[in-house]
Design a protein around this motif. Structure first.
Motif, PDB file in Angstrom:
ATOM      1  N   GLY A 264       0.802  -1.223   0.000  1.00  0.00           N
ATOM      2  CA  GLY A 264       0.000   0.000   0.000  1.00  0.00           C
ATOM      3  C   GLY A 264       0.831   1.268   0.000  1.00  0.00           C
ATOM      4  N   ASP A 265       0.140   2.397  -0.168  1.00  0.00           N
ATOM      5  CA  ASP A 265       0.792   3.694  -0.024  1.00  0.00           C
ATOM      6  C   ASP A 265       0.751   4.085   1.460  1.00  0.00           C
ATOM      7  OD1 ASP A 265      -1.801   4.544   0.508  1.00  0.00           O
ATOM      8  OD2 ASP A 265      -2.018   5.740  -1.312  1.00  0.00           O
ATOM      9  N   GLU A 266       0.961   5.364   1.768  1.00  0.00           N
ATOM     10  CA  GLU A 266       1.049   5.786   3.169  1.00  0.00           C
ATOM     11  C   GLU A 266      -0.268   5.607   3.931  1.00  0.00           C
ATOM     12  OE1 GLU A 266       1.840   7.534   0.543  1.00  0.00           O
ATOM     13  OE2 GLU A 266       0.295   9.082   0.374  1.00  0.00           O
ATOM     14  N   LEU A 267      -1.383   5.431   3.191  1.00  0.00           N
ATOM     15  CA  LEU A 267      -2.652   5.165   3.868  1.00  0.00           C
ATOM     16  C   LEU A 267      -3.113   3.724   3.623  1.00  0.00           C
ATOM     17  CD1 LEU A 267      -4.571   8.510   3.138  1.00  0.00           C
ATOM     18  CD2 LEU A 267      -3.881   7.679   5.387  1.00  0.00           C
ATOM     19  N   SER A 268      -2.200   2.890   3.157  1.00  0.00           N
ATOM     20  CA  SER A 268      -2.494   1.476   2.858  1.00  0.00           C
ATOM     21  C   SER A 268      -3.510   1.287   1.735  1.00  0.00           C
ATOM     22  CB  SER A 268      -2.970   0.725   4.109  1.00  0.00           C
ATOM     23  OG  SER A 268      -1.973   0.767   5.098  1.00  0.00           O
ATOM     24  N   PHE A 269      -3.617   2.265   0.833  1.00  0.00           N
ATOM     25  CA  PHE A 269      -4.389   2.044  -0.385  1.00  0.00           C
ATOM     26  C   PHE A 269      -3.432   1.499  -1.444  1.00  0.00           C
ATOM     27  CE2 PHE A 269      -6.998   5.464   1.643  1.00  0.00           C
ATOM     28  CZ  PHE A 269      -8.089   4.641   1.916  1.00  0.00           C
ATOM     29  N   VAL A 270      -3.960   0.641  -2.323  1.00  0.00           N
ATOM     30  CA  VAL A 270      -3.088  -0.061  -3.265  1.00  0.00           C
ATOM     31  C   VAL A 270      -2.865   0.780  -4.529  1.00  0.00           C
ATOM     32  CG1 VAL A 270      -2.747  -2.200  -4.567  1.00  0.00           C
ATOM     33  CG2 VAL A 270      -4.100  -2.232  -2.455  1.00  0.00           C
ATOM     34  N   PRO A 271      -1.601   1.106  -4.852  1.00  0.00           N
ATOM     35  CA  PRO A 271      -1.327   1.848  -6.090  1.00  0.00           C
ATOM     36  C   PRO A 271      -1.867   1.078  -7.309  1.00  0.00           C
ATOM     37  CG  PRO A 271       0.607   1.882  -4.682  1.00  0.00           C
ATOM     38  CD  PRO A 271      -0.371   0.915  -4.061  1.00  0.00           C
TER      39      PRO A 271
ATOM     40  N   ASP B  51      12.656  19.475  -1.925  1.00  0.00           N
ATOM     41  CA  ASP B  51      13.506  18.460  -2.576  1.00  0.00           C
ATOM     42  C   ASP B  51      12.791  17.120  -2.623  1.00  0.00           C
ATOM     43  OD1 ASP B  51      15.476  20.262  -3.049  1.00  0.00           O
ATOM     44  OD2 ASP B  51      16.720  19.697  -1.318  1.00  0.00           O
ATOM     45  N   PHE B  52      12.131  16.763  -1.492  1.00  0.00           N
ATOM     46  CA  PHE B  52      11.405  15.488  -1.478  1.00  0.00           C
ATOM     47  C   PHE B  52      10.261  15.500  -2.492  1.00  0.00           C
ATOM     48  CE2 PHE B  52       7.707  13.029  -0.193  1.00  0.00           C
ATOM     49  CZ  PHE B  52       8.228  11.754  -0.338  1.00  0.00           C
ATOM     50  N   CYS B  53       9.499  16.610  -2.513  1.00  0.00           N
ATOM     51  CA  CYS B  53       8.361  16.704  -3.441  1.00  0.00           C
ATOM     52  C   CYS B  53       8.829  16.560  -4.889  1.00  0.00           C
ATOM     53  CB  CYS B  53       7.634  18.051  -3.294  1.00  0.00           C
ATOM     54  SG  CYS B  53       6.735  18.198  -1.742  1.00  0.00           S
ATOM     55  N   ARG B  54       9.926  17.232  -5.237  1.00  0.00           N
ATOM     56  CA  ARG B  54      10.455  17.159  -6.611  1.00  0.00           C
ATOM     57  C   ARG B  54      10.870  15.733  -6.949  1.00  0.00           C
ATOM     58  NH1 ARG B  54       9.799  20.937 -10.277  1.00  0.00           N
ATOM     59  NH2 ARG B  54      11.657  20.125 -11.303  1.00  0.00           N
ATOM     60  N   ARG B  55      11.617  15.111  -6.041  1.00  0.00           N
ATOM     61  CA  ARG B  55      12.110  13.748  -6.274  1.00  0.00           C
ATOM     62  C   ARG B  55      10.940  12.771  -6.416  1.00  0.00           C
ATOM     63  NH1 ARG B  55      15.670  14.304  -2.109  1.00  0.00           N
ATOM     64  NH2 ARG B  55      14.348  13.007  -0.775  1.00  0.00           N
ATOM     65  N   ASP B  56       9.985  12.884  -5.473  1.00  0.00           N
ATOM     66  CA  ASP B  56       8.862  11.954  -5.434  1.00  0.00           C
ATOM     67  C   ASP B  56       7.989  12.108  -6.682  1.00  0.00           C
ATOM     68  OD1 ASP B  56       7.638   9.878  -3.716  1.00  0.00           O
ATOM     69  OD2 ASP B  56       5.892  11.196  -3.847  1.00  0.00           O
ATOM     70  N   ALA B  57       7.756  13.371  -7.091  1.00  0.00           N
ATOM     71  CA  ALA B  57       6.909  13.598  -8.263  1.00  0.00           C
ATOM     72  C   ALA B  57       7.594  13.087  -9.532  1.00  0.00           C
ATOM     73  CB  ALA B  57       6.572  15.081  -8.388  1.00  0.00           C
ATOM     74  N   PRO B  64       3.269  14.613  -4.046  1.00  0.00           N
ATOM     75  CA  PRO B  64       2.870  13.835  -2.869  1.00  0.00           C
ATOM     76  C   PRO B  64       1.917  14.628  -1.968  1.00  0.00           C
ATOM     77  CG  PRO B  64       5.080  14.735  -2.564  1.00  0.00           C
ATOM     78  CD  PRO B  64       4.657  15.100  -3.960  1.00  0.00           C
ATOM     79  N   GLY B  65       1.008  13.929  -1.291  1.00  0.00           N
ATOM     80  CA  GLY B  65       0.135  14.574  -0.305  1.00  0.00           C
ATOM     81  C   GLY B  65       0.902  14.796   0.990  1.00  0.00           C
ATOM     82  N   VAL B  66       0.300  15.538   1.908  1.00  0.00           N
ATOM     83  CA  VAL B  66       0.995  15.893   3.158  1.00  0.00           C
ATOM     84  C   VAL B  66       1.435  14.656   3.941  1.00  0.00           C
ATOM     85  CG1 VAL B  66       0.929  17.315   5.218  1.00  0.00           C
ATOM     86  CG2 VAL B  66      -0.578  17.830   3.342  1.00  0.00           C
ATOM     87  N   ARG B  67       0.547  13.649   3.966  1.00  0.00           N
ATOM     88  CA  ARG B  67       0.866  12.446   4.714  1.00  0.00           C
ATOM     89  C   ARG B  67       2.107  11.751   4.188  1.00  0.00           C
ATOM     90  NH1 ARG B  67      -1.414   8.812   8.213  1.00  0.00           N
ATOM     91  NH2 ARG B  67      -3.194   9.803   9.197  1.00  0.00           N
ATOM     92  N   ARG B  68       2.194  11.712   2.864  1.00  0.00           N
ATOM     93  CA  ARG B  68       3.338  11.078   2.227  1.00  0.00           C
ATOM     94  C   ARG B  68       4.610  11.878   2.540  1.00  0.00           C
ATOM     95  NH1 ARG B  68       4.322   7.239  -1.299  1.00  0.00           N
ATOM     96  NH2 ARG B  68       6.174   7.526  -2.555  1.00  0.00           N
ATOM     97  N   ILE B  69       4.472  13.194   2.558  1.00  0.00           N
ATOM     98  CA  ILE B  69       5.628  14.055   2.855  1.00  0.00           C
ATOM     99  C   ILE B  69       6.099  13.816   4.291  1.00  0.00           C
ATOM    100  CG2 ILE B  69       6.411  16.446   3.120  1.00  0.00           C
ATOM    101  CD1 ILE B  69       4.363  17.201   0.906  1.00  0.00           C
ATOM    102  N   THR B  70       5.139  13.824   5.251  1.00  0.00           N
ATOM    103  CA  THR B  70       5.565  13.695   6.648  1.00  0.00           C
ATOM    104  C   THR B  70       6.147  12.312   6.920  1.00  0.00           C
ATOM    105  OG1 THR B  70       3.331  13.047   7.295  1.00  0.00           O
ATOM    106  CG2 THR B  70       3.897  15.356   7.543  1.00  0.00           C
TER     107      THR B  70
END
Lengths: 410, 105
Positions: A264-271, B51-57, B64-70
């Protein structure tokens, strides 16, 4: 014997089992569905329980009753998916192998993600209505309500049924008016979105409805913590909202199975591929309904529209043919606005809800992006359609999986 | 779709005012976009997020959403709201030259 394994017997999984059993030869294909219990909840009905419109018995039926003949149904928790071995392990240690896997494990609320929410005051002054238990307890709190400040808070997106918060505050306005305590009640809707809804025209239209009902909206509000002892909701940017009754729509996450399987992603949803519904990186795994990470709404209508695309793609994948890029993000929702009326919206990834008539262009009988009594009856009739048509994977006359622009004006 | 002038450069933007071509982005543009949003100057912590947002995108094809960033950039939710007030997901994407994260749909 080839094996199709479906994880989850909710709206998406049950419908898929019916569709695939019709398509796949019984002599060649075994179909198995696994879910943790035998209790299918009609989730759109949960909204009505706090207002005593539905009772809990109106929304529960055995899952097994809707699993078609010729499909095995196993009741067990699912421990982990092992995609490299084409195998799923159940909690009791049983191992199920598959040729193709459909993940339809849905999403769940995780109130523990918000600091303080499940501590003091939880289910006394703070409730959810996304679980049967929460909805039933909230009914008790509303029955005893004599006035004060009622706050509906969406903690973070995505949530199941993004219009449910609007419906909740509209029904609360109606219910408290009937009860004679609306003038002693302040209703506030605090949302991480900029306004009432995710799409601009619908947001403006619904914002007007809320305004006329004297329901206040606090936008761009991301709840960080709850002080249940003092009845205060706090946002990450330190805006405080005091409440007498907090109705929360907590953080949603995918199934713990997905987390344990590290899929999953950060919320455990499947990409998932947003058009073909194939799981990213796995040729023989497809994902349907709320379990995906797609930017479409998490709703039964969406699972239904995805189901038609997935049926085609699974058959193509089985025959080794290229997949079709078809799912357009189509969603279609009735929004109950109280006093026997509802609004209907129809939209997809790219086109926001527009006014018009549905499903027959120019005729209706349902009105798009407008309030009507007919829409309310459409919403009430949907429960019958759900159990008798949707779960059986039947086509609903006049309702197409791809969104149509006919009968709409922009 | 349209263009606008940022930091002396002609930049493609979408109807929400987000950069539609992440390849046109530069640190100077980020600083300018941040100033427009009331963030001045960009600190090391801001850059850690950008930097993280650029790399991840670049990897995932979307902001990325906020959760993914944190979870991945070494900043807490609290810090995100201090760094990018009010809408940290939207603002960090905007300053990083990306379109709105899909969590906002």
């Amino acid at each position: 014997m080839k094996k199709l394994l479906i994880l989850g017997a909710g709206t998406a999984g049950t419908m898929m089992a019916a569709k695939m059993r019709r398509n796949l030869d019984r002599d060649d294909w075994e179909i198995t569905v696994v879910d943790q219990d035998d209790r299918h909840i009609y989730q759109p009905g949960l909204l009505f329980i706090p207002f005593s419109i539905y009772r809990t018995r109106d929304v529960i039926k055995p899952r097994s009753r809707y699993i078609p003949r010729g499909v095995d149904f196993i009741t067990s928790e699912i421990d982990v998916i092992e995609p490299d071995r084409n195998r799923v392990r159940l909690s009791g240690g049983v191992e199920l192998e598959y040729d193709f896997l459909v993940i339809a494990t849905g999403s769940r609320i995780v109130p523990e993600e918000t600091e303080g929410l499940t501590e003091e005051g939880w289910q006394e002054t703070a409730f959810d209505f996304y679980t049967l238990d929460g909805a039933a307890r909230l009914e008790g709190a509303l029955e005893a309500w004599e006035g004060g400040r009622l706050v509906l808070n969406v903690v973070e997106m995505p949530i199941k049924c993004p219009i449910a918060p609007i419906e909740f505050v509209c029904l609360a306005d109606w219910y408290l008016t009937e009860k004679g305590v609306r003038d002693k009640t302040e209703i506030l809707y605090a949302t991480p979105l900029e306004g009432a809804f995710t799409k601009p025209r619908a947001s403006a239209m619904l914002g007007d409805i809320l305004d006329k009902k004297n329901i206040k909206v606090e936008g761009l509000y991301s709840a960080g913590s709850v002080d249940g002892a003092n009845g205060v909701l706090k946002s990450w940017d330190e805006r405080e909202i005091s409440y007498d009754l907090l109705v929360t729509i907590p953080t949603h996450m995918g199934s713990e199975t997905i987390e344990r399987s590290d899929m999953g992603d950060e919320l455990s949803f499947v990409p998932t591929n947003k058009n073909t519904l194939q799981a990213d990186g796995f040729e023989n795994i497809f994902v349907l309904g709320d379990a995906t990470d797609l930017p479409s709404s998490k709703a039964g209508s969406v699972a239904h529209f995805q189901g038609e695309v997935l049926e085609e793609n699974l058959l193509r994948a089985i025959m080794g043919r290229p997949l079709v890029n078809e799912f357009d993000g189509h969603a279609n929702c009735f929004i109950e606005t109280g006093f026997g009326k509802a609004v209907l919206i129809d939209f997809n990834y790219d086109v926001e809800p527009l006014p018009g008539k549905y499903p027959v262009p120019g005729v209706g009988p349902l009105s798009l992006l407008g309030e009507s009594e007919m829409n309310h009856w459409g919403k009430m009739a949907f429960r019958w359609i759900y159990w008798n048509m949707l779960l059986k994977g039947a086509e609903i006359p006049g309702v197409e999986s791809r969104m149509s622009m006919a009968g709409k004006w922009s | 779709m349209g263009t606008t002038r940022i930091a002396g450069q002609e930049i493609e933007v979408n109807k929400d005012g987000f950069m539609s071509n992440p390849d046109q982005w530069s640190p100077e543009i980020a600083a300018e976009l941040a100033r427009e949003a009331g963030i001045d100057p960009l600190t090391d912590k801001h850059w850690q997020v950008i930097d993280f947002c650029r790399r991840d995108a670049a990897d995932k094809g979307e902001a990325p959403g906020v959760r993914r960033i944190t979870k991945n950039a070494g900043v807490s939710m609290k810090e995100m709201y201090q760094l990018f007030p009010r809408g940290p997901g939207i603002l960090s994407a905007k300053i990083s030259g990306l379109t709105k994260p899909k969590g906002c749909i």
